[in-house]
Write a protein that holds these residues in place. Structure first.
Motif, PDB file in Angstrom:
ATOM      1  N   VAL A  62      34.033  46.128  24.965  1.00 15.63           N
ATOM      2  CA  VAL A  62      34.810  46.119  26.214  1.00 15.63           C
ATOM      3  C   VAL A  62      36.164  46.704  25.882  1.00 15.63           C
ATOM      4  CG1 VAL A  62      35.875  44.717  28.015  1.00 15.63           C
ATOM      5  CG2 VAL A  62      33.594  44.126  27.170  1.00 15.63           C
ATOM      6  N   GLY A  63      36.619  47.644  26.685  1.00 19.46           N
ATOM      7  CA  GLY A  63      37.908  48.266  26.394  1.00 19.46           C
ATOM      8  C   GLY A  63      38.441  49.031  27.583  1.00 19.46           C
ATOM      9  N   ALA A  64      39.228  50.061  27.306  1.00 23.67           N
ATOM     10  CA  ALA A  64      39.843  50.891  28.336  1.00 23.67           C
ATOM     11  C   ALA A  64      39.822  52.334  27.865  1.00 23.67           C
ATOM     12  CB  ALA A  64      41.275  50.436  28.627  1.00 23.67           C
ATOM     13  N   ASN A  65      39.744  53.249  28.844  1.00 31.93           N
ATOM     14  CA  ASN A  65      39.724  54.672  28.510  1.00 31.93           C
ATOM     15  C   ASN A  65      40.673  55.438  29.408  1.00 31.93           C
ATOM     16  OD1 ASN A  65      37.507  56.554  30.416  1.00 31.93           O
ATOM     17  ND2 ASN A  65      37.815  54.404  30.852  1.00 31.93           N
ATOM     18  N   LEU A  66      41.112  56.583  28.917  1.00 35.91           N
ATOM     19  CA  LEU A  66      42.015  57.473  29.639  1.00 35.91           C
ATOM     20  C   LEU A  66      41.524  58.901  29.398  1.00 35.91           C
ATOM     21  CD1 LEU A  66      44.718  57.609  31.287  1.00 35.91           C
ATOM     22  CD2 LEU A  66      45.851  58.046  29.101  1.00 35.91           C
ATOM     23  N   GLU A  67      41.462  59.702  30.469  1.00 39.27           N
ATOM     24  CA  GLU A  67      40.969  61.067  30.309  1.00 39.27           C
ATOM     25  C   GLU A  67      41.773  62.033  31.167  1.00 39.27           C
ATOM     26  OE1 GLU A  67      37.203  62.181  32.654  1.00 39.27           O
ATOM     27  OE2 GLU A  67      36.887  60.064  32.129  1.00 39.27           O
ATOM     28  N   LEU A  68      41.710  63.273  30.737  1.00 38.79           N
ATOM     29  CA  LEU A  68      42.399  64.371  31.411  1.00 38.79           C
ATOM     30  C   LEU A  68      41.365  65.443  31.720  1.00 38.79           C
ATOM     31  CD1 LEU A  68      45.367  65.044  32.204  1.00 38.79           C
ATOM     32  CD2 LEU A  68      45.474  66.443  30.138  1.00 38.79           C
ATOM     33  N   ARG A  69      41.364  65.914  32.976  1.00 39.95           N
ATOM     34  CA  ARG A  69      40.408  66.930  33.414  1.00 39.95           C
ATOM     35  C   ARG A  69      41.163  68.166  33.882  1.00 39.95           C
ATOM     36  NH1 ARG A  69      37.618  62.595  37.448  1.00 39.95           N
ATOM     37  NH2 ARG A  69      36.945  61.091  35.855  1.00 39.95           N
ATOM     38  N   ALA A  70      40.697  69.320  33.442  1.00 38.82           N
ATOM     39  CA  ALA A  70      41.304  70.592  33.827  1.00 38.82           C
ATOM     40  C   ALA A  70      40.228  71.480  34.435  1.00 38.82           C
ATOM     41  CB  ALA A  70      41.939  71.283  32.628  1.00 38.82           C
ATOM     42  N   ARG A  71      40.530  72.030  35.584  1.00 41.11           N
ATOM     43  CA  ARG A  71      39.560  72.886  36.280  1.00 41.11           C
ATOM     44  C   ARG A  71      39.449  74.223  35.566  1.00 41.11           C
ATOM     45  NH1 ARG A  71      40.324  76.256  41.077  1.00 41.11           N
ATOM     46  NH2 ARG A  71      38.320  76.656  42.064  1.00 41.11           N
ATOM     47  N   ALA A  72      38.187  74.643  35.319  1.00 45.94           N
ATOM     48  CA  ALA A  72      37.941  75.931  34.668  1.00 45.94           C
ATOM     49  C   ALA A  72      37.717  77.010  35.718  1.00 45.94           C
ATOM     50  CB  ALA A  72      36.743  75.823  33.729  1.00 45.94           C
ATOM     51  N   VAL A  73      36.624  76.915  36.447  1.00 44.58           N
ATOM     52  CA  VAL A  73      36.322  77.865  37.513  1.00 44.58           C
ATOM     53  C   VAL A  73      35.381  77.180  38.488  1.00 44.58           C
ATOM     54  CG1 VAL A  73      34.423  78.847  36.173  1.00 44.58           C
ATOM     55  CG2 VAL A  73      35.410  80.171  38.043  1.00 44.58           C
ATOM     56  N   GLY A  74      35.622  77.363  39.768  1.00 40.34           N
ATOM     57  CA  GLY A  74      34.773  76.740  40.770  1.00 40.34           C
ATOM     58  C   GLY A  74      34.751  75.230  40.599  1.00 40.34           C
ATOM     59  N   PRO A  75      33.542  74.612  40.586  1.00 39.97           N
ATOM     60  CA  PRO A  75      33.461  73.157  40.412  1.00 39.97           C
ATOM     61  C   PRO A  75      33.419  72.705  38.955  1.00 39.97           C
ATOM     62  CG  PRO A  75      31.297  74.015  40.905  1.00 39.97           C
ATOM     63  CD  PRO A  75      32.237  75.196  40.938  1.00 39.97           C
ATOM     64  N   LEU A  76      33.544  73.617  37.977  1.00 37.96           N
ATOM     65  CA  LEU A  76      33.457  73.268  36.558  1.00 37.96           C
ATOM     66  C   LEU A  76      34.809  72.762  36.053  1.00 37.96           C
ATOM     67  CD1 LEU A  76      31.301  76.193  35.121  1.00 37.96           C
ATOM     68  CD2 LEU A  76      30.563  73.882  35.706  1.00 37.96           C
ATOM     69  N   PHE A  77      34.760  71.631  35.327  1.00 34.20           N
ATOM     70  CA  PHE A  77      35.953  71.028  34.750  1.00 34.20           C
ATOM     71  C   PHE A  77      35.696  70.719  33.278  1.00 34.20           C
ATOM     72  CE2 PHE A  77      37.013  70.471  39.110  1.00 34.20           C
ATOM     73  CZ  PHE A  77      38.371  70.196  39.198  1.00 34.20           C
ATOM     74  N   PHE A  78      36.685  70.985  32.448  1.00 31.24           N
ATOM     75  CA  PHE A  78      36.700  70.482  31.083  1.00 31.24           C
ATOM     76  C   PHE A  78      37.421  69.135  31.086  1.00 31.24           C
ATOM     77  CE2 PHE A  78      36.400  75.096  30.308  1.00 31.24           C
ATOM     78  CZ  PHE A  78      35.298  75.115  29.471  1.00 31.24           C
ATOM     79  N   HIS A  79      36.992  68.235  30.200  1.00 34.88           N
ATOM     80  CA  HIS A  79      37.692  66.953  30.119  1.00 34.88           C
ATOM     81  C   HIS A  79      37.811  66.525  28.663  1.00 34.88           C
ATOM     82  CE1 HIS A  79      33.533  65.266  29.960  1.00 34.88           C
ATOM     83  NE2 HIS A  79      34.112  64.299  29.245  1.00 34.88           N
ATOM     84  N   ALA A  80      38.875  65.787  28.414  1.00 40.21           N
ATOM     85  CA  ALA A  80      39.123  65.149  27.117  1.00 40.21           C
ATOM     86  C   ALA A  80      39.379  63.679  27.394  1.00 40.21           C
ATOM     87  CB  ALA A  80      40.311  65.789  26.412  1.00 40.21           C
ATOM     88  N   ARG A  81      38.680  62.819  26.660  1.00 35.01           N
ATOM     89  CA  ARG A  81      38.745  61.374  26.937  1.00 35.01           C
ATOM     90  C   ARG A  81      39.004  60.610  25.648  1.00 35.01           C
ATOM     91  NH1 ARG A  81      35.075  57.391  26.868  1.00 35.01           N
ATOM     92  NH2 ARG A  81      33.422  58.869  26.319  1.00 35.01           N
ATOM     93  N   GLY A  82      39.829  59.605  25.749  1.00 37.43           N
ATOM     94  CA  GLY A  82      40.093  58.709  24.634  1.00 37.43           C
ATOM     95  C   GLY A  82      39.947  57.269  25.072  1.00 37.43           C
ATOM     96  N   ALA A  83      39.408  56.422  24.198  1.00 40.27           N
ATOM     97  CA  ALA A  83      39.197  55.019  24.543  1.00 40.27           C
ATOM     98  C   ALA A  83      39.315  54.159  23.289  1.00 40.27           C
ATOM     99  CB  ALA A  83      37.818  54.820  25.181  1.00 40.27           C
ATOM    100  N   VAL A  84      39.728  52.936  23.501  1.00 37.38           N
ATOM    101  CA  VAL A  84      39.765  51.912  22.458  1.00 37.38           C
ATOM    102  C   VAL A  84      38.883  50.769  22.937  1.00 37.38           C
ATOM    103  CG1 VAL A  84      41.174  50.321  21.131  1.00 37.38           C
ATOM    104  CG2 VAL A  84      42.069  52.586  21.724  1.00 37.38           C
ATOM    105  N   ILE A  85      37.885  50.396  22.117  1.00 29.70           N
ATOM    106  CA  ILE A  85      36.883  49.417  22.514  1.00 29.70           C
ATOM    107  C   ILE A  85      36.817  48.322  21.451  1.00 29.70           C
ATOM    108  CG2 ILE A  85      34.435  49.068  23.043  1.00 29.70           C
ATOM    109  CD1 ILE A  85      34.313  52.055  23.773  1.00 29.70           C
ATOM    110  N   GLY A  86      36.865  47.092  21.904  1.00 29.88           N
ATOM    111  CA  GLY A  86      36.751  45.955  21.003  1.00 29.88           C
ATOM    112  C   GLY A  86      35.402  45.272  21.122  1.00 29.88           C
ATOM    113  N   ASN A  87      34.965  44.637  20.021  1.00 28.91           N
ATOM    114  CA  ASN A  87      33.696  43.915  20.012  1.00 28.91           C
ATOM    115  C   ASN A  87      33.934  42.486  20.495  1.00 28.91           C
ATOM    116  OD1 ASN A  87      31.107  43.041  19.566  1.00 28.91           O
ATOM    117  ND2 ASN A  87      31.159  43.253  17.333  1.00 28.91           N
ATOM    118  N   VAL A  88      33.245  42.123  21.588  1.00 29.91           N
ATOM    119  CA  VAL A  88      33.434  40.778  22.112  1.00 29.91           C
ATOM    120  C   VAL A  88      32.714  39.727  21.266  1.00 29.91           C
ATOM    121  CG1 VAL A  88      33.757  41.600  24.478  1.00 29.91           C
ATOM    122  CG2 VAL A  88      31.464  41.018  23.682  1.00 29.91           C
TER     123      VAL A  88
END
Length: 282
Positions: A62-88
């Motif tokens: 269980v954790g939290a994530n944050l991501e950034l999306r950048a439009r490439a062309v038309g409906p296509l998006f690149f994304h970069a995501r980072g998250a920190v997850i702990g073991n319950v």
């Protein structure tokens, strides 16, 4: 008939739907993250007629994530995501304290839904050892690899023109898990097949650009004023009209003076004609 009339009247009163805004150029998103899950080692014992089972060496994140999306062309998006997850699952019964998730991917996004693929780099932190069932020492070990892949899809609902709520989930394949423990039948060399799910929000940092308005059509050339003189219809030649021969025009001849002399006035007849110049008889 009345139903058709009411339906047409209602359709006429409904305004035309507005066109959706253009897709944003840069989006930031984040939220709570659930997963991955890795099953551990389970065993049961019966003592004095009572059966007792233990399940150790597992992982549920269980954790939290944050991501950034950048439009490439038309409906296509690149994304970069980072998250920190702990073991319950607390130590020493669970393996690893948690992991870091760094993902890079490509997706197809619409205003209401999206689907994407992603490569994940998932290094773990904390000891990889755990306490096997009904044992008093951390004699078990579960070592994970650092690479995984995910196919995910989600839906979203815009709450304001730029803020939207999102829900997505994905199938995660990997990382590789190598477990060693006291029981030979509990040891495993496997590829984890698990999941990730997130509930969060997204915000359009840079909205999309509206398409340029269409160019106005060229103005038509001014029409010439109508002529005051009536126009005669253009004769149309037909086979019948072409076959009829028009009569020849009469040839005019010059008039010649008549050779017959003009007769002179005839003398008065002889006789007893009384004229004004004769004396009256006696």
């Amino acid at each position: 008939m009345l139903c058709w009339i009411f339906a047409l009247a209602a359709a006429a009163g409904v305004p035309a739907p507005e066109a959706p805004p253009p897709p944003p150029r840069l989006v930031i998103a984040g939220g709570a993250l659930f997963g991955p899950h890795a099953p551990g080692e389970a065993a049961c014992q019966t003592r004095e007629g009572v059966q007792r089972c233990e399940h150790t060496g597992n992982f549920f994140g269980v954790g939290a994530n944050l991501e950034l999306r950048a439009r490439a062309v038309g409906p296509l998006f690149f994304h970069a995501r980072g998250a920190v997850i702990g073991n319950v699952r607390p130590r020493p019964y669970g393996a690893h304290k948690g992991l870091v998730d760094i993902g890079l991917g490509l997706g197809v996004y619409s205003r209401l839904a999206f689907i994407r693929v992603e490569y994940m780099f998932v290094p773990t932190f904390g000891p990889s050892t755990y306490r096997p069932p009904f044992y008093d020492k951390e004699a078990g070990r579960d070592v994970w690899g650092r690479s995984a892949g995910m196919v995910s899809g989600g839906v979203r609902k815009y709450l304001t023109p730029r803020l939207a709520g999102e829900l997505w989930a994905g199938l995660v394949i990997g990382p590789r898990s190598r477990r060693t423990t006291l029981q030979e039948d509990a040891g495993a060399d496997r590829v984890l097949v698990t999941f990730l799910a997130s509930l969060g929000v997204s915000f359009d940092l840079i909205p999309g650009r509206a398409p340029p308005p269409p160019k106005p059509a060229p103005a038509p050339a001014p029409a010439s004023p109508p002529s005051s003189l009536p126009t005669l219809p253009t004769p149309v030649l037909t086979p019948e009209s072409g076959s009829v021969a028009s009569p020849p025009a009469p040839v005019s001849t010059p008039e010649t003076p008549s050779a017959t002399p003009t007769p002179e006035a005839a003398p008065p007849p002889p006789g007893d004609t009384v004229g004004p110049w004769q004396p009256a008889p006696g």
